[in-house]
Structures are given as C-alpha cells and as structure tokens.
Design a protein around this motif. Structure first.
Motif, mmCIF file in Angstrom:
data_model
loop_
_atom_site.group_PDB
_atom_site.id
_atom_site.type_symbol
_atom_site.label_atom_id
_atom_site.label_comp_id
_atom_site.label_asym_id
_atom_site.label_seq_id
_atom_site.Cartn_x
_atom_site.Cartn_y
_atom_site.Cartn_z
ATOM 1 N N LEU A 83 0.859 -1.178 0.000
ATOM 2 C CA LEU A 83 0.000 0.000 0.000
ATOM 3 C C LEU A 83 0.895 1.228 0.000
ATOM 4 C CD1 LEU A 83 -2.679 -1.089 2.627
ATOM 5 C CD2 LEU A 83 -2.797 -1.205 0.130
ATOM 6 N N VAL A 84 0.746 2.042 -1.012
ATOM 7 C CA VAL A 84 1.619 3.194 -1.203
ATOM 8 C C VAL A 84 0.793 4.469 -1.094
ATOM 9 C CG1 VAL A 84 3.181 4.332 -2.830
ATOM 10 C CG2 VAL A 84 3.111 1.833 -2.712
ATOM 11 N N LEU A 89 4.061 9.544 -4.440
ATOM 12 C CA LEU A 89 4.374 9.387 -5.865
ATOM 13 C C LEU A 89 3.915 10.597 -6.671
ATOM 14 C CD1 LEU A 89 3.438 5.629 -6.270
ATOM 15 C CD2 LEU A 89 5.694 6.642 -5.925
ATOM 16 N N GLY A 90 3.625 11.695 -5.968
ATOM 17 C CA GLY A 90 3.253 12.922 -6.646
ATOM 18 C C GLY A 90 1.795 13.004 -7.064
ATOM 19 N N LYS A 91 0.980 12.067 -6.640
ATOM 20 C CA LYS A 91 -0.451 12.073 -6.978
ATOM 21 C C LYS A 91 -1.211 12.731 -5.829
ATOM 22 C CE LYS A 91 0.590 9.419 -10.479
ATOM 23 N NZ LYS A 91 1.188 10.042 -11.612
ATOM 24 N N SER A 92 -1.166 14.052 -5.754
ATOM 25 C CA SER A 92 -1.739 14.751 -4.606
ATOM 26 C C SER A 92 -3.207 15.112 -4.773
ATOM 27 C CB SER A 92 -0.925 16.015 -4.306
ATOM 28 O OG SER A 92 -0.927 16.863 -5.441
ATOM 29 N N LEU A 93 -3.779 14.849 -5.951
ATOM 30 C CA LEU A 93 -5.181 15.171 -6.183
ATOM 31 C C LEU A 93 -5.973 13.893 -6.445
ATOM 32 C CD1 LEU A 93 -7.232 17.526 -6.580
ATOM 33 C CD2 LEU A 93 -6.750 17.341 -9.023
ATOM 34 N N THR A 94 -6.999 13.668 -5.634
ATOM 35 C CA THR A 94 -7.909 12.545 -5.844
ATOM 36 C C THR A 94 -9.270 13.115 -6.200
ATOM 37 O OG1 THR A 94 -6.710 11.182 -4.250
ATOM 38 C CG2 THR A 94 -8.949 10.490 -4.803
ATOM 39 N N VAL A 95 -9.836 12.602 -7.307
ATOM 40 C CA VAL A 95 -11.121 13.094 -7.800
ATOM 41 C C VAL A 95 -12.067 11.906 -7.939
ATOM 42 C CG1 VAL A 95 -12.290 14.397 -9.612
ATOM 43 C CG2 VAL A 95 -9.867 14.854 -9.118
ATOM 44 N N VAL A 96 -13.272 12.066 -7.404
ATOM 45 C CA VAL A 96 -14.328 11.066 -7.579
ATOM 46 C C VAL A 96 -15.176 11.556 -8.744
ATOM 47 C CG1 VAL A 96 -16.306 9.918 -6.516
ATOM 48 C CG2 VAL A 96 -14.286 10.495 -5.135
ATOM 49 N N VAL A 97 -15.400 10.671 -9.725
ATOM 50 C CA VAL A 97 -16.107 11.063 -10.941
ATOM 51 C C VAL A 97 -17.296 10.130 -11.159
ATOM 52 C CG1 VAL A 97 -15.908 11.513 -13.415
ATOM 53 C CG2 VAL A 97 -13.889 11.789 -11.941
ATOM 54 N N ASN A 98 -18.489 10.711 -11.258
ATOM 55 C CA ASN A 98 -19.685 9.952 -11.633
ATOM 56 C C ASN A 98 -19.852 10.078 -13.139
ATOM 57 O OD1 ASN A 98 -20.084 9.562 -8.909
ATOM 58 N ND2 ASN A 98 -21.774 10.995 -8.745
ATOM 59 N N ALA A 139 -6.591 9.417 -9.497
ATOM 60 C CA ALA A 139 -5.468 9.999 -8.754
ATOM 61 C C ALA A 139 -4.500 10.617 -9.745
ATOM 62 C CB ALA A 139 -4.762 8.931 -7.919
ATOM 63 N N VAL A 140 -4.299 11.920 -9.613
ATOM 64 C CA VAL A 140 -3.419 12.657 -10.530
ATOM 65 C C VAL A 140 -2.572 13.656 -9.748
ATOM 66 C CG1 VAL A 140 -4.864 12.409 -12.609
ATOM 67 C CG2 VAL A 140 -5.309 14.267 -11.011
ATOM 68 N N GLU A 141 -1.647 14.276 -10.464
ATOM 69 C CA GLU A 141 -0.734 15.219 -9.828
ATOM 70 C C GLU A 141 -1.435 16.505 -9.397
ATOM 71 O OE1 GLU A 141 -0.237 13.781 -12.798
ATOM 72 O OE2 GLU A 141 1.489 12.490 -12.463
ATOM 73 N N ASP A 142 -2.280 17.042 -10.282
ATOM 74 C CA ASP A 142 -2.892 18.345 -10.021
ATOM 75 C C ASP A 142 -4.094 18.533 -10.936
ATOM 76 O OD1 ASP A 142 -1.732 18.881 -12.553
ATOM 77 O OD2 ASP A 142 0.045 19.750 -11.615
ATOM 78 N N VAL A 143 -4.718 19.713 -10.851
ATOM 79 C CA VAL A 143 -5.911 19.994 -11.644
ATOM 80 C C VAL A 143 -5.596 19.936 -13.139
ATOM 81 C CG1 VAL A 143 -7.640 21.772 -12.198
ATOM 82 C CG2 VAL A 143 -7.006 21.346 -9.820
ATOM 83 N N GLU A 144 -4.429 20.392 -13.535
ATOM 84 C CA GLU A 144 -4.057 20.346 -14.946
ATOM 85 C C GLU A 144 -3.985 18.901 -15.447
ATOM 86 O OE1 GLU A 144 -2.373 22.217 -12.654
ATOM 87 O OE2 GLU A 144 -3.146 24.177 -13.298
#
Length: 180
Positions: A83-84, A89-98, A139-144
C-alpha cells in the motif's frame, strides 16, 4: 496477467486473468474459521512468516502454508501488494467522478470498462446503480493533469453522456481490508 479494477483508494494491481472482481463462491468454497483467521491476519500484515502466522491463528506453520496457498489458488487472496501513499508518488489530487453513459448496450459498456482499466489515472472503477452508470476514483498530480484525463479519456469517448467531478479535500478513512 490483467489489471484488476481496484476496490482500494490509490491502488491498482495485476492478478492472473482467471481471478475476477466478480467471483461467485459456492457453498464448498466458503471459508472456515481458520481460513477467516488467516485472511484477517494477512490483511493486517502479509509479510508474516508461516511460523508467525501459525502462532497468531493457533495452527501449525505447515497447515498455514497449505491453506494460504489454497486461498491464493482459489482466488480468495488475489494479490500481495504494497500500500503506497499516492502523495509520495506525486499524486496529490484525488477526484471522484460519476459517469453517465449515453447508451447501455453491452458492447459499449464493455468498451468503457476496458478503457477505464487501461487508464493509469483511474485507481478504482465501479459499475453502479442509481443516477450514474460508473463511479471512478482518479489519482493525478494536479488539476491540470485531471483536465488532461478528462479531455483524453472522457470527452473522447462518444458513449459518455455526462460526468460529474468531485475533488476530495480530505481522505477521512482508508481501509483496504475486507471485514472477515
């Protein structure tokens, strides 16, 4: 090997293609009390030796080894993973998408599932009932980086009718274990 759509936040892993997220267990495959104790112990720490595991569950090391190997072979234990923390790993943005699909034909639903399995940004994907067809955890780095995901994975999919994104502010609970 095939990618399993993870049921855990921030994780994706591979397991033999014979193991499915939709396994249906028969009565003969139900776990007994010792199997349940083994699974519970391994979910807390899967780096235990068979001797340490035997002490915890009240059995012999040889019995634990046989049973754990059978649990793996039967697809009860589908992967041994680390579990990491996504932020490490630089993935500071988590977004839930419906996601709501335009058409619910089986081939189009399967195409969407394949696309989400292949999308490295998607750490979880659930086909659901209710107001939407799928719920994704991205899970991504940022909004961009999320904007790139949206443009390349959702806007380009002709079967995506609409989607709703919710940026997480705080991960209040993260429990990757299954209640035993």
């Amino acid at each position: 090997m095939s990618t399993i759509i993870s049921a855990w936040d921030g994780l994706a892993f591979t397991a033999p293609s014979s193991h499915s997220c939709e396994t249906h267990w028969t009565q003969e495959q139900m776990l007994d009390d010792l199997d349940r104790r083994l699974v519970a112990a391994l979910q807390k720490n899967n780096r235990l030796s068979f001797a340490e595991l035997a002490d915890l569950v009240g059995s012999s090391a040889a019995s634990c080894m046989r049973r754990v190997n059978k649990l793996r072979a039967d697809g009860v234990i589908i992967a041994d993973i680390a579990l990491v923390d996504p932020k490490a790993l630089g993935k500071s943005l988590t977004v839930v998408v419906n996601v709501e699909l335009d058409r619910e034909r089986l081939d189009l639903v399967d195409d969407f599932k394949r696309a989400m399995r292949a999308a490295k940004e998607v750490t979880q994907c659930y086909m659901v009932t209710g107001d939407c067809d799928f719920v994704l955890v991205v899970a991504v780095e940022d909004v961009e980086a999320f904007d790139v995901f949206v443009k390349t994975k959702l806007y380009t999919n002709a079967n995506v009718r609409k989607f709703k994104s919710m940026i997480t502010l705080d991960r209040v609970k993260f429990e990757p274990r299954v209640l035993v």
